[in-house]
Design a protein around this motif. Structure first.
Motif, PDB file in Angstrom:
ATOM      1  N   TRP A  20      45.426  -7.390   4.619  1.00 44.99           N
ATOM      2  CA  TRP A  20      45.077  -6.144   4.439  1.00 44.99           C
ATOM      3  C   TRP A  20      44.235  -5.643   5.739  1.00 44.99           C
ATOM      4  CZ3 TRP A  20      40.070  -5.525   4.998  1.00 44.99           C
ATOM      5  CH2 TRP A  20      39.091  -6.940   5.015  1.00 44.99           C
ATOM      6  N   PHE A  21      43.903  -6.373   6.475  1.00 50.75           N
ATOM      7  CA  PHE A  21      43.142  -6.074   7.743  1.00 50.75           C
ATOM      8  C   PHE A  21      43.554  -4.923   8.470  1.00 50.75           C
ATOM      9  CE2 PHE A  21      41.426  -6.689  11.986  1.00 50.75           C
ATOM     10  CZ  PHE A  21      40.012  -6.720  11.793  1.00 50.75           C
ATOM     11  N   TRP A  22      44.826  -5.174   9.277  1.00 47.58           N
ATOM     12  CA  TRP A  22      45.406  -4.291  10.076  1.00 47.58           C
ATOM     13  C   TRP A  22      45.814  -2.765   9.271  1.00 47.58           C
ATOM     14  CZ3 TRP A  22      43.572  -4.505  14.556  1.00 47.58           C
ATOM     15  CH2 TRP A  22      43.778  -6.141  14.982  1.00 47.58           C
ATOM     16  N   PRO A  23      46.447  -3.111   8.125  1.00 50.41           N
ATOM     17  CA  PRO A  23      46.437  -1.373   7.350  1.00 50.41           C
ATOM     18  C   PRO A  23      44.998  -0.777   7.137  1.00 50.41           C
ATOM     19  CG  PRO A  23      48.066  -3.166   6.553  1.00 50.41           C
ATOM     20  CD  PRO A  23      46.996  -4.102   7.410  1.00 50.41           C
ATOM     21  N   ALA A  24      43.951  -1.651   6.789  1.00 55.85           N
ATOM     22  CA  ALA A  24      42.797  -0.880   6.578  1.00 55.85           C
ATOM     23  C   ALA A  24      42.327  -0.480   8.085  1.00 55.85           C
ATOM     24  CB  ALA A  24      42.028  -1.909   6.179  1.00 55.85           C
ATOM     25  N   ILE A  25      42.363  -0.931   9.111  1.00 53.55           N
ATOM     26  CA  ILE A  25      42.014  -0.552  10.357  1.00 53.55           C
ATOM     27  C   ILE A  25      42.799   0.881  10.639  1.00 53.55           C
ATOM     28  CG2 ILE A  25      41.922  -0.921  12.759  1.00 53.55           C
ATOM     29  CD1 ILE A  25      39.602  -2.490  11.508  1.00 53.55           C
ATOM     30  N   ALA A  26      44.033   0.624  10.552  1.00 55.56           N
ATOM     31  CA  ALA A  26      44.852   1.903  10.706  1.00 55.56           C
ATOM     32  C   ALA A  26      44.585   3.094   9.839  1.00 55.56           C
ATOM     33  CB  ALA A  26      46.308   1.569  10.577  1.00 55.56           C
ATOM     34  N   ALA A  27      44.139   2.869   8.563  1.00 54.48           N
ATOM     35  CA  ALA A  27      43.985   3.740   7.617  1.00 54.48           C
ATOM     36  C   ALA A  27      42.513   4.490   7.876  1.00 54.48           C
ATOM     37  CB  ALA A  27      43.776   3.218   6.244  1.00 54.48           C
ATOM     38  N   VAL A  28      41.570   3.684   8.458  1.00 53.61           N
ATOM     39  CA  VAL A  28      40.516   4.131   8.737  1.00 53.61           C
ATOM     40  C   VAL A  28      40.527   5.167  10.013  1.00 53.61           C
ATOM     41  CG1 VAL A  28      38.034   3.585   9.811  1.00 53.61           C
ATOM     42  CG2 VAL A  28      38.918   2.406   7.782  1.00 53.61           C
ATOM     43  N   THR A  29      41.234   4.718  11.065  1.00 55.49           N
ATOM     44  CA  THR A  29      41.659   5.343  12.337  1.00 55.49           C
ATOM     45  C   THR A  29      42.162   6.717  12.033  1.00 55.49           C
ATOM     46  OG1 THR A  29      41.822   3.319  13.544  1.00 55.49           O
ATOM     47  CG2 THR A  29      42.851   5.468  14.275  1.00 55.49           C
ATOM     48  N   VAL A  30      43.228   6.890  11.054  1.00 56.36           N
ATOM     49  CA  VAL A  30      44.014   7.802  10.543  1.00 56.36           C
ATOM     50  C   VAL A  30      43.001   8.819  10.097  1.00 56.36           C
ATOM     51  CG1 VAL A  30      45.822   8.981   9.315  1.00 56.36           C
ATOM     52  CG2 VAL A  30      46.184   7.158  10.790  1.00 56.36           C
ATOM     53  N   VAL A  31      42.062   8.495   9.096  1.00 56.46           N
ATOM     54  CA  VAL A  31      41.175   9.190   8.470  1.00 56.46           C
ATOM     55  C   VAL A  31      40.117   9.937   9.615  1.00 56.46           C
ATOM     56  CG1 VAL A  31      38.959   9.341   7.024  1.00 56.46           C
ATOM     57  CG2 VAL A  31      41.257   8.365   6.236  1.00 56.46           C
ATOM     58  N   LEU A  32      39.670   9.000  10.453  1.00 54.24           N
ATOM     59  CA  LEU A  32      38.953   9.499  11.543  1.00 54.24           C
ATOM     60  C   LEU A  32      39.689  10.701  12.384  1.00 54.24           C
ATOM     61  CD1 LEU A  32      37.005   6.512  12.629  1.00 54.24           C
ATOM     62  CD2 LEU A  32      36.104   8.296  11.214  1.00 54.24           C
ATOM     63  N   ALA A  33      40.678  10.337  12.640  1.00 55.35           N
ATOM     64  CA  ALA A  33      41.438  11.369  13.275  1.00 55.35           C
ATOM     65  C   ALA A  33      41.661  12.627  12.642  1.00 55.35           C
ATOM     66  CB  ALA A  33      42.887  10.736  13.765  1.00 55.35           C
ATOM     67  N   LEU A  34      42.095  12.695  11.489  1.00 62.52           N
ATOM     68  CA  LEU A  34      42.163  13.832  10.633  1.00 62.52           C
ATOM     69  C   LEU A  34      40.750  14.376  10.470  1.00 62.52           C
ATOM     70  CD1 LEU A  34      44.489  12.805   7.770  1.00 62.52           C
ATOM     71  CD2 LEU A  34      45.176  14.156   9.732  1.00 62.52           C
ATOM     72  N   LEU A  35      39.729  13.892  10.235  1.00 61.20           N
ATOM     73  CA  LEU A  35      38.406  14.428  10.293  1.00 61.20           C
ATOM     74  C   LEU A  35      38.208  15.290  11.764  1.00 61.20           C
ATOM     75  CD1 LEU A  35      36.344  11.755   8.336  1.00 61.20           C
ATOM     76  CD2 LEU A  35      36.919  14.380   7.637  1.00 61.20           C
ATOM     77  N   GLY A  36      38.508  14.677  12.692  1.00 61.23           N
ATOM     78  CA  GLY A  36      38.179  15.042  14.082  1.00 61.23           C
ATOM     79  C   GLY A  36      38.895  16.443  14.256  1.00 61.23           C
ATOM     80  N   LEU A  37      40.143  16.216  13.870  1.00 61.71           N
ATOM     81  CA  LEU A  37      41.148  17.503  13.946  1.00 61.71           C
ATOM     82  C   LEU A  37      40.752  18.782  13.016  1.00 61.71           C
ATOM     83  CD1 LEU A  37      43.913  18.629  15.051  1.00 61.71           C
ATOM     84  CD2 LEU A  37      45.096  17.878  12.942  1.00 61.71           C
ATOM     85  N   LEU A  38      40.320  18.328  11.897  1.00 64.74           N
ATOM     86  CA  LEU A  38      39.674  19.455  11.137  1.00 64.74           C
ATOM     87  C   LEU A  38      38.456  20.105  11.781  1.00 64.74           C
ATOM     88  CD1 LEU A  38      40.175  17.938   7.472  1.00 64.74           C
ATOM     89  CD2 LEU A  38      41.279  19.883   8.372  1.00 64.74           C
ATOM     90  N   TRP A  39      37.461  19.168  12.356  1.00 63.96           N
ATOM     91  CA  TRP A  39      36.296  19.575  12.841  1.00 63.96           C
ATOM     92  C   TRP A  39      36.675  20.697  14.106  1.00 63.96           C
ATOM     93  CZ3 TRP A  39      34.526  18.865  17.871  1.00 63.96           C
ATOM     94  CH2 TRP A  39      32.960  19.410  17.990  1.00 63.96           C
ATOM     95  N   LEU A  40      37.684  20.009  14.820  1.00 68.19           N
ATOM     96  CA  LEU A  40      38.260  21.016  15.868  1.00 68.19           C
ATOM     97  C   LEU A  40      38.716  22.196  15.595  1.00 68.19           C
ATOM     98  CD1 LEU A  40      38.583  20.888  19.019  1.00 68.19           C
ATOM     99  CD2 LEU A  40      40.846  19.951  18.763  1.00 68.19           C
ATOM    100  N   ILE A  41      39.399  22.325  14.498  1.00 67.38           N
ATOM    101  CA  ILE A  41      40.019  23.527  13.981  1.00 67.38           C
ATOM    102  C   ILE A  41      38.892  24.292  13.510  1.00 67.38           C
ATOM    103  CG2 ILE A  41      41.354  24.510  12.219  1.00 67.38           C
ATOM    104  CD1 ILE A  41      43.147  22.210  12.400  1.00 67.38           C
ATOM    105  N   GLY A  42      38.084  23.985  12.738  1.00 64.07           N
ATOM    106  CA  GLY A  42      36.809  24.548  12.681  1.00 64.07           C
ATOM    107  C   GLY A  42      36.067  25.208  13.985  1.00 64.07           C
ATOM    108  N   GLN A  43      36.043  24.521  14.922  1.00 63.40           N
ATOM    109  CA  GLN A  43      35.392  24.801  16.214  1.00 63.40           C
ATOM    110  C   GLN A  43      36.342  26.204  16.678  1.00 63.40           C
ATOM    111  OE1 GLN A  43      32.322  23.775  17.811  1.00 63.40           O
ATOM    112  NE2 GLN A  43      32.239  22.771  15.879  1.00 63.40           N
ATOM    113  N   ILE A  44      37.260  26.106  16.636  1.00 62.33           N
ATOM    114  CA  ILE A  44      38.241  27.174  16.923  1.00 62.33           C
ATOM    115  C   ILE A  44      38.239  28.437  16.511  1.00 62.33           C
ATOM    116  CG2 ILE A  44      40.662  28.027  17.899  1.00 62.33           C
ATOM    117  CD1 ILE A  44      40.815  24.829  18.484  1.00 62.33           C
TER     118      ILE A  44
END
Length: 190
Positions: A56-80
């Motif tokens: 489960w280690f690498w899928p968990a790392i991938a899931a956390v990375t995707v969630v962080l990327a989506l949060l960052g994208l939502l934040w960026l859209i909010g800035q624009i």
């Protein structure tokens, strides 16, 4: 509205993004062997053995990375995203139908009126907020021949009251910025 913090925020994030993109690209290139055949271990042997023992280690790392990327994208859209109003609802009774007015048409009329005042070179008006509680932002560029006190008085006593009447409101919170243009600066229309 002071735009300096927002500008500094965006500039810092752009620089951070460039640095992180460069570091990530260099790591990817190194992992692909583009810098030679030498391999350098990124993780210690304990971490590697833990990852090998737990599927489960690498899928968990991938899931956390995707969630962080989506949060960052939502934040960026909010800035624009802006608070600009595209249209104003004029009919408060939903049973009576829907009547709306283009905010661009209203602000365009106000801009044209103010640009006819003596000495005004350019006016830019925006309605921000919500259709229920709009706010007016007005930027006026004027030349040396204009009297700023008279210009402010006319905006306050003629232009803004006409806008309020058109929108069927008693008042609209307004911020007016007056900017003096040097004699040799050409007028540009945007």
């Amino acid at each position: 509205m002071d735009r300096h913090p927002a500008h500094a925020n965006r500039t810092g994030l752009i620089l951070l993004g460039i640095v992180l993109l460069g570091v990530g690209g260099a790591g990817l290139a190194r992992g692909a062997g583009l810098f030679g055949d030498e391999t350098t271990r990124v993780f210690s042997s304990d971490v590697r053995s833990f990852a090998d023992d737990n599927a489960w280690f690498w899928p968990a790392i991938a899931a956390v990375t995707v969630v962080l990327a989506l949060l960052g994208l939502l934040w960026l859209i909010g800035q624009i995203r802006t608070r600009r109003i595209p249209e104003l609802a004029m009919e408060p009774d939903p049973d009576g139908g829907r009547t709306s007015l283009s905010a661009k048409a209203v602000t365009g009329a106000l801009q044209r009126e103010i640009e006819e005042y003596p000495g005004v070179r350019r006016a830019r008006a925006r309605l921000l907020g919500s259709s229920r509680d709009p706010e007016l932002r007005l930027n006026v560029t004027y030349g040396h021949r204009a009297d700023p006190a008279d210009l402010r008085r006319r905006i306050q006593e003629e232009g803004v009251p006409r806008l309020c009447a058109a929108l069927e409101r008693d008042t609209i919170p307004t911020v007016v910025r007056l900017r003096l243009v040097p004699k040799d600066e050409p007028t540009t229309v945007v």
